[in-house]
Design a protein around this motif. Structure first.
Motif, PDB file in Angstrom:
ATOM      1  N   ASP A   1       0.817  -1.214   0.000  1.00 37.20           N
ATOM      2  CA  ASP A   1       0.000   0.000   0.000  1.00 37.20           C
ATOM      3  C   ASP A   1       0.851   1.263   0.000  1.00 37.20           C
ATOM      4  O   ASP A   1       0.317   2.373  -0.032  1.00 37.20           O
ATOM      5  N   ASP A   2       2.163   1.099   0.056  1.00 37.53           N
ATOM      6  CA  ASP A   2       3.038   2.278   0.008  1.00 37.53           C
ATOM      7  C   ASP A   2       2.882   2.985  -1.324  1.00 37.53           C
ATOM      8  O   ASP A   2       2.450   2.397  -2.316  1.00 37.53           O
ATOM      9  N   VAL A   3       3.291   4.261  -1.338  1.00 35.67           N
ATOM     10  CA  VAL A   3       3.370   4.979  -2.607  1.00 35.67           C
ATOM     11  C   VAL A   3       4.847   5.187  -2.905  1.00 35.67           C
ATOM     12  O   VAL A   3       5.686   5.181  -2.004  1.00 35.67           O
TER      13      VAL A   3
ATOM     14  N   THR B   1       4.257   6.524   2.991  1.00 32.71           N
ATOM     15  CA  THR B   1       2.884   6.090   3.209  1.00 32.71           C
ATOM     16  C   THR B   1       1.904   6.961   2.426  1.00 32.71           C
ATOM     17  O   THR B   1       0.777   6.558   2.179  1.00 32.71           O
ATOM     18  N   ASP B   2       2.324   8.166   2.046  1.00 38.34           N
ATOM     19  CA  ASP B   2       1.451   9.052   1.271  1.00 38.34           C
ATOM     20  C   ASP B   2       2.327   9.914   0.363  1.00 38.34           C
ATOM     21  O   ASP B   2       3.529  10.045   0.574  1.00 38.34           O
TER      22      ASP B   2
ATOM     23  N   SER C   1       4.405  13.013   1.891  1.00 41.92           N
ATOM     24  CA  SER C   1       5.661  12.720   2.582  1.00 41.92           C
ATOM     25  C   SER C   1       6.692  12.116   1.623  1.00 41.92           C
ATOM     26  O   SER C   1       7.884  12.407   1.727  1.00 41.92           O
TER      27      SER C   1
ATOM     28  N   ALA D   1      -0.616  14.652  -4.714  1.00 41.44           N
ATOM     29  CA  ALA D   1      -0.310  14.845  -3.282  1.00 41.44           C
ATOM     30  C   ALA D   1      -1.287  15.823  -2.623  1.00 41.44           C
ATOM     31  O   ALA D   1      -1.392  15.860  -1.411  1.00 41.44           O
TER      32      ALA D   1
END
Ligand code: AMP
Ligand code: GLY
Length: 425
Positions: free
Chosen positions: A325-327, A392-393, A396, A424
């Motif tokens: 699920d990481d970006v 995680t998003d 960041s 973002a």
């Protein structure tokens, strides 16, 4: 496994890092590689365009799998030479690689397989080009037929500029004049064993040289994955992937198989999501660069298992690849003058400080050296380095990437500051 990777760019470095991460037991060889790849694999000198030389190396070193990174060895038939000798190779043969090597071939296959793509006219003279412009209208899209490292395509409303582009490429053979398509672009990779396909997670590439999609087309200045906005339009990323699998990937793979030229390797679908539906703008016959740098860090399934299954015709036995699920985002650091006339030979510093940023890895595209122990690396090409950031998003991940790239010094270098900025928000 003993694995040989052909190529020298950031894509190949990303492949090596993914293989290294999945198992410390792999023995990894790369030809020709670069200074960054040398830190993670053994560089060997095998002419990557010489199928006989690659086959001999693979036999003498008991290589279990050859992964062909760039298009040039594919179009040169290196995969055919390996496959004839029974060596598992991830990459299509010369005939199927024409999907990338010739835009006219790709259009013919798409027509035969009823794959949705823009209307295109083959133009052999300036008079043909003028007629096609009159027919299709502005903006004008002109594509050189052969391999041109992202530089053979022009999209412009300036008819004189479009004509000049056509005039430049016409001596090499007919050009394609294509209907202008409008919408967000998606790069979707499919692993294929000639018969079965497995999709990877979608990514988006930033093709123009400068912020806000200004400037000339390049090989790619940055990328991110996944594409959360796909869910808004298609219900879920998975339903988008299924649609493209059914409408694009499988018909093309079946068509090539029926023609006796099965596609074994990576089918890269370059897509535009128009108001009328998904359209193919191009196919490539290999992993995309820089998209691979953001897709592979999110891949949980061991890459070597997937590529070996594709190379050996057993993809059907493989479950769908799993992604975290990481970006991930990547920002490309390019030499002064890229893409027109990159200045090379300049020193790069600050790499260790950049790599120390949390979630960041420095993936090398065109580096060499140092000339003396302890010295700086030098840039040897247009796209020099990729800062790859996983988080995680997107906010960041972007903050980490731009912190890291700010620590790198290369005289005159440029990079885009808006990679994944909109997603973002
Ligand atoms: P290609 O080398 O075919 O991928 O083209 C390079 C870039 O030009 C694509 O990523 C698009 O941004 C743009 N492009 C290509 N074909 C079209 C088209 N028919 N309409 C609009 N943009 C296009
Ligand atoms: N990123 C575009 C390509 O690999 O062709």
């Amino acid at each position: 496994m003993k694995i040989l990777v052909l190529g020298s760019g950031a894509r190949e470095h990303a492949i090596i890092l993914a293989l290294k991460d999945e198992s410390a037991d792999h023995e990894l060889f790369v030809s020709p590689g670069n200074a960054g790849i040398a830190q993670d694999a053994t560089l060997v000198a095998v002419d990557q365009l010489d199928g006989g030389a690659v086959t001999t190396f693979a036999n003498e070193n008991s290589i279990d799998l050859v992964i062909i990174g760039p298009e040039a060895p594919l179009v040169a038939g290196v995969a055919d030479a390996l496959r004839e000798r029974g060596i598992p190779v991830f990459g299509p043969g010369k005939a199927a690689a024409q999907l990338e090597g010739s835009k006219a071939f790709a259009k013919r296959v798409m027509d035969a397989a009823s794959v949705p793509t823009g209307r295109a006219v083959r133009a052999a003279s300036i008079a043909d080009v003028e007629a096609a412009f009159d027919d299709l209208g502005a903006p004008y899209v002109v594509k050189a037929d052969g391999l041109a490292a992202g530089k053979g395509v022009i999209v412009t409303s300036d008819r004189a500029e479009a004509l000049a582009h056509a005039t430049h490429y016409l001596p090499d053979g007919p050009v394609l004049v294509e209907e202008f398509l409008s919408g967000p672009e998606v790069s979707l990779f499919f692993l294929s064993d000639g018969d079965t396909v497995r999709a990877l997670s979608p990514a988006q590439d930033f093709k123009r040289a400068y912020d806000n999609d200004e400037g000339p087309n390049t090989g790619g200045m940055g990328a991110y994955s996944p594409l959360p906005w796909l869910a808004e339009q298609f219900g879920s990323e998975q339903s988008f992937v299924s649609l493209v699998t059914e409408q694009v990937a499988l018909p093309v793979i079946r068509q090539l198989d029926a023609e006796g030229t099965p596609f074994i390797g990576l089918l890269y679908a370059g897509l535009i999501l128009t108001d009328q539906g998904v359209r193919v703008i191009e196919f490539n016959a290999r992993f995309g660069d820089p998209e691979t740098q953001v897709v592979l860090p999110r891949l949980v399934t061991p890459l070597s298992e997937l590529l070996f299954a594709a190379a050996s015709g057993t993809l059907e036995d493989q479950p769908e690849p799993v992604f975290s699920d990481d970006v991930a985002i990547t920002v490309v650091l390019a030499s002064e003058g890229y893409p027109e006339a990159p200045q090379t030979g300049r020193q790069i510093s600050g790499l260790a400080a950049a790599a120390a940023v949390e979630g960041v890895r420095i993936v090398h595209a065109a580096t060499a050296g140092p000339d003396a122990p302890g010295g700086d690396l030098v840039a040897t090409g247009g796209r020099v380095l990729n800062v790859v950031s996983v988080g995680t998003d997107f906010a960041s991940a972007r903050a980490q990437a731009y912190d890291a790239i700010g620590r790198i010094t290369l005289d005159g270098a440029h990079f885009r500051s808006d990679i994944a900025a909109r997603v973002a928000e």
